[in-house]
Design a protein around this motif. Sequence first.
Motif, mmCIF file in Angstrom:
data_model
loop_
_atom_site.group_PDB
_atom_site.id
_atom_site.type_symbol
_atom_site.label_atom_id
_atom_site.label_comp_id
_atom_site.label_asym_id
_atom_site.label_seq_id
_atom_site.Cartn_x
_atom_site.Cartn_y
_atom_site.Cartn_z
ATOM 1 N N PHE A 1 132.884 79.605 7.191
ATOM 2 C CA PHE A 1 132.735 80.663 8.314
ATOM 3 C C PHE A 1 133.631 81.566 8.199
ATOM 4 N N TYR B 1 132.277 71.667 11.775
ATOM 5 C CA TYR B 1 131.436 72.482 10.923
ATOM 6 C C TYR B 1 132.245 73.105 9.736
ATOM 7 N N SER C 1 124.870 76.437 8.303
ATOM 8 C CA SER C 1 123.603 75.860 7.785
ATOM 9 C C SER C 1 122.636 77.138 7.313
ATOM 10 N N GLN D 1 122.163 79.690 9.832
ATOM 11 C CA GLN D 1 123.093 80.420 10.261
ATOM 12 C C GLN D 1 123.664 81.134 9.366
ATOM 13 N N SER E 1 118.465 72.949 13.281
ATOM 14 C CA SER E 1 118.471 73.891 12.088
ATOM 15 C C SER E 1 119.846 74.677 12.380
ATOM 16 N N GLY E 2 120.672 74.234 13.379
ATOM 17 C CA GLY E 2 121.863 74.889 13.638
ATOM 18 C C GLY E 2 121.823 76.124 14.347
ATOM 19 N N THR F 1 121.425 77.082 17.475
ATOM 20 C CA THR F 1 122.633 77.005 18.882
ATOM 21 C C THR F 1 123.928 77.787 18.463
ATOM 22 N N ALA F 2 124.527 77.408 17.398
ATOM 23 C CA ALA F 2 125.690 77.818 16.877
ATOM 24 C C ALA F 2 125.581 79.412 16.866
ATOM 25 N N GLU G 1 127.727 73.277 23.527
ATOM 26 C CA GLU G 1 127.887 73.878 22.190
ATOM 27 C C GLU G 1 128.837 75.020 22.501
ATOM 28 N N VAL H 1 120.363 64.340 13.797
ATOM 29 C CA VAL H 1 121.345 65.019 12.547
ATOM 30 C C VAL H 1 121.968 63.916 11.622
ATOM 31 N N PHE I 1 123.250 69.531 6.771
ATOM 32 C CA PHE I 1 124.608 70.039 6.924
ATOM 33 C C PHE I 1 125.686 69.597 6.018
ATOM 34 N N ARG J 1 126.078 66.881 4.661
ATOM 35 C CA ARG J 1 126.422 65.338 4.734
ATOM 36 C C ARG J 1 125.858 64.532 3.652
HETATM 37 P P1 AMP Z 1 120.832 72.695 16.876
HETATM 38 O O1 AMP Z 1 119.852 73.154 15.832
HETATM 39 O O2 AMP Z 1 121.561 73.818 17.237
HETATM 40 O O3 AMP Z 1 120.383 72.150 17.832
HETATM 41 O O4 AMP Z 1 122.044 71.920 15.928
HETATM 42 C C1 AMP Z 1 121.518 70.766 15.350
HETATM 43 C C2 AMP Z 1 122.867 70.000 15.205
HETATM 44 O O5 AMP Z 1 123.706 70.215 14.002
HETATM 45 C C3 AMP Z 1 123.852 69.861 16.181
HETATM 46 O O6 AMP Z 1 124.195 68.420 16.227
HETATM 47 C C4 AMP Z 1 125.168 70.715 15.790
HETATM 48 O O7 AMP Z 1 126.345 70.165 16.255
HETATM 49 C C5 AMP Z 1 124.956 70.678 14.184
HETATM 50 N N1 AMP Z 1 125.462 71.682 13.549
HETATM 51 C C6 AMP Z 1 125.132 73.044 13.743
HETATM 52 N N2 AMP Z 1 125.738 73.760 12.978
HETATM 53 C C7 AMP Z 1 126.431 73.078 12.004
HETATM 54 C C8 AMP Z 1 127.308 73.121 10.946
HETATM 55 N N3 AMP Z 1 127.479 74.528 10.459
HETATM 56 N N4 AMP Z 1 127.817 71.927 10.154
HETATM 57 C C9 AMP Z 1 127.576 71.072 10.760
HETATM 58 N N5 AMP Z 1 126.743 70.482 11.886
HETATM 59 C C10 AMP Z 1 126.345 71.687 12.465
#
Ligand code: AMP
Length: 370
Positions: free
Chosen positions: A7, A25, A29, A32, A53-54, A56-57, A92, A310, A337, A339
């Motif tokens: 990041f 994080y 992803s 992202q 898919s991540g 929200t971030a 989040e 996840v 992600f 893992r």
């Molecule tokens: P979302 O699609 O935003 O609902 O995110 C799905 C899940 O992925 C949530 O549990 C987040 O906490 C997790 N997440 C989002 N971005 C990352 C990242 N870059 N690395 C690891 N986990 C992530």
Amino acid sequence: MFKIESFSAYGLSSETLRSLERIGYVRPSLVQEKALGHALDGKDLICQAKTGSGKTAIFAITIVERIDAGSSGIQALVLAPTRELAIQVTNEINRIGYYRGIKAITIYGGQDIRVQFKKLKEKPRVIVCTPGRLLDHVRRGSIKLDDVRFLVIDEADKMLEIGFLDDIRFVLRRVSDDAQLMLFSATMPSEIIQLAKNYLKNPYVLRISEDELSVDHIHQVAYKVKEREKLRALINLLYRNKSKKILIFTNTKKFGKYLFSKLKDKGFYVRFLSGDLKQETREKILYWFRRKGSRILVASDVASRGLDIVDIDLIINYDFPRYDKLYVHRIGRTGRFGRAGFAISLVTPLDEKYFQLIKSRNNIEIKNLR
Ligand code: AMP
């Protein structure tokens, strides 16, 4: 799998980087990686991305980084279709905003409005709302949209389904032309495309196809078994993987149900997800499965559509899938992600021709059952 490894490549503040590190994080992803840079540059965004898919971030980081700490008023507004999602999004934002001191509040229908008046008196700069209740507040004057510089519409297709289209338009018409608009949707029905055309300014458009799901990093193993050995093989595998969260796929609902009752009788902590369940029951089962700790979920492909959890440790193909896309789709539910992910398939002589085809496209290790 990902091109951008960290990041820090985005020039984020040290506080946000610390928050991201705190919540684990490590790297962006796929969505992202593709969209965060544009969002941070202030571009309007239309993003086809599912929960998991991540997504929200992307807007959470943008809001936390770009909000003006000096000025008051509601600067960021996120619209979410359901109370659950609104709470999830708020969490989040708060986790990502932790070290920058940015806190969001949730405003949703069903909660006592007086509680919300009180929360709003504390002058939040970020609010996450379900549409109906937001409109209620706007009409009463307890929420003003004049200062909104970031407007996020999350799960737009779901909002459409619930019938919130007019409410969304109402909000879009009232925020300033200068506001950055970010629209997220798992599918792109024509109404959503129309909304984007009418209100988004030269947006960055991101559509992620299923094919872009990479499963190379998942450790894939196949055991050759006879049909009559399958159940015993499965039970052995489950005993060997006792502390894990496991998703087992069957090819049919009927067999899934049978397998579920067999495993239950053996004392496994297991549930069955079938396609014909009421939404509420489905949510309950998924809630159970998402919780920490070892649990087993049996599902058919139809039932597992849109299933986003996840941290599934292990996918087991009790029945081997009939085509490659399905195989990739099933096992892509583990190892998210970065893992570690693990997938095991049981392959009988009847599956052999499908197995050969799928094996030629995926890195599957063949092992013997002992
Ligand atoms: P979302 O699609 O935003 O609902 O995110 C799905 C899940 O992925 C949530 O549990 C987040 O906490 C997790 N997440 C989002 N971005 C990352 C990242 N870059 N690395 C690891 N986990 C992530």
